[in-house]
Design an enzyme around this catalytic site. Sequence first.
Site, PDB file in Angstrom:
ATOM      1  N   GLU A  13       9.165  90.636  59.717  1.00 41.08           N
ATOM      2  CA  GLU A  13      10.459  90.348  58.966  1.00 41.08           C
ATOM      3  C   GLU A  13      11.703  90.456  59.839  1.00 41.08           C
ATOM      4  OE1 GLU A  13       9.528  92.137  54.814  1.00 41.08           O
ATOM      5  OE2 GLU A  13       9.664  93.373  56.422  1.00 41.08           O
TER       6      GLU A  13
ATOM      7  N   GLU B 143      -0.741  93.782  52.227  1.00 41.20           N
ATOM      8  CA  GLU B 143       0.172  93.302  53.077  1.00 41.20           C
ATOM      9  C   GLU B 143       0.390  93.403  54.321  1.00 41.20           C
ATOM     10  OE1 GLU B 143       4.730  92.432  51.876  1.00 41.20           O
ATOM     11  OE2 GLU B 143       3.827  93.536  50.415  1.00 41.20           O
TER      12      GLU B 143
END
Length: 475
Positions: free
Chosen positions: A78, A74
């Site tokens: 964000e 991943e």
Amino acid sequence: MKQKLHYLFTLVLLLTVSTAWAKDFTGGEVYTKQEFQYGKFEARMMMAAASGTVSSMFLYQEGSEIPDGRPWVEVDLEILGKNPGSFQSNIITGKAGAQKTSEKHHALNPASDKAFHTYAIEWTPNYVRWTVDGVEVRKTEGGQVLNLTGTQGLRFNLWSSESVAWVGSFDESKLPIFQFINWVKVYRYTPGAGSDGSDFTLDWTDDFDSFNSDRWAKGDWTFDGNRVDLTDKNVYCKYGMMILALSPKGQENFNGPVPIDIDESTQAGGVIPSDVNTATLNYARTITGGTDAWTVCLPYNPPTTNLAYYTLESVSGATLNFTQVTSPVANTPYLVVASANTNVGTALATEVDFSAAITNTGEIDGYVFKGTLRGLAHGASEGKYILQGNNKWGVVLAEKTSVYIPPFRAYIEKSNGGDARLLDTAFSDGTTPITNIRTINADGTEQWFDLNGRRIAQPTKKGLYIYNNKKVLRK
């Protein structure tokens, strides 16, 4: 199941999928059906921001959350709603229950919820690189990067974490909030073979004129530590945007208006006009003296006091012929002439549907007269021309670079290819005169215009006038 997780305090929560769907709030997630091995992933976005929320763009390998010893793969970008003036970059490797993270925080100006930025993640066998508006903010080489094996899909989601230490206390009063994705570009990893010798070659672009169900899917799950259920009801593809929402359950809705991508407009060579309120997309224009002519396309029936509206009737060589319309209607492009002391436009309520279809004239001798409610950036090769006045009829010729057509304006588009130059003679300010305007009174008689495009009842002085599509010399 496909979801993005974080443990409490270490910022990654161990996944426990919930099937109860008993949460009080809903969020949204979209993800590509295809996974990629390496590449560049770019998105133009205005992020959501409210304390307690997460607005994201990330790469994720399906199944990473399954605790069977498989690798976790991943890469994150964000926005933590408690601080929209920064974003968090992160790589997550290891395996479910034993993830390794590497969070870093980076300043954003303007804040992520106040302006659009172009965010990008580059993933290669040797490095991961994050950029904002083309500027590198982090590059990680070796280490965790070497553990990013296999493929990853591109995802976006908007949700609320229960980790106060990470995202802040949840502020329900701010709901609903929205993440706006203007466009997405995906590039293949082609070492040294990309544009200008780069390592990436553009594979596809999505401008979100519609939802491409062959390319994208919508999330319909939740997980422990997430305050919301992710649902397709909070994913919208309209107004030329992909929109993710976070709302109270049962209140999933989007009424607009959408924000204007002002930075992109400026980069495209255009300026948002002063009569457009970019925060609310309100439109108002006041003529205080003389006469003005420009184009308009409004999401409500236009006012008619001291105003004359014209629509394209035909194109004859270098001449555009316009016919007056006595009852103009919403969502339709017009050439408009305003007399002195005229107010045009009213404040738009937030419930105005900016997805309403724009009525155009259809193809007329190889040209189409169109309107835009949200503004439109385009390249010169696309053959779009803005009609405007400044006390004269004219067509603004597309520049060699890009041109920006502001909100609530209309334009001419060449529909059959070839040379899109409409008229031959240009004013010194770059506009081109439309010397033959066919306008009809209610009784069927033709209307007179002076050479500045001002409508007059009858000529009262000697000179040149426009009458019945011809220049007429009154002696």
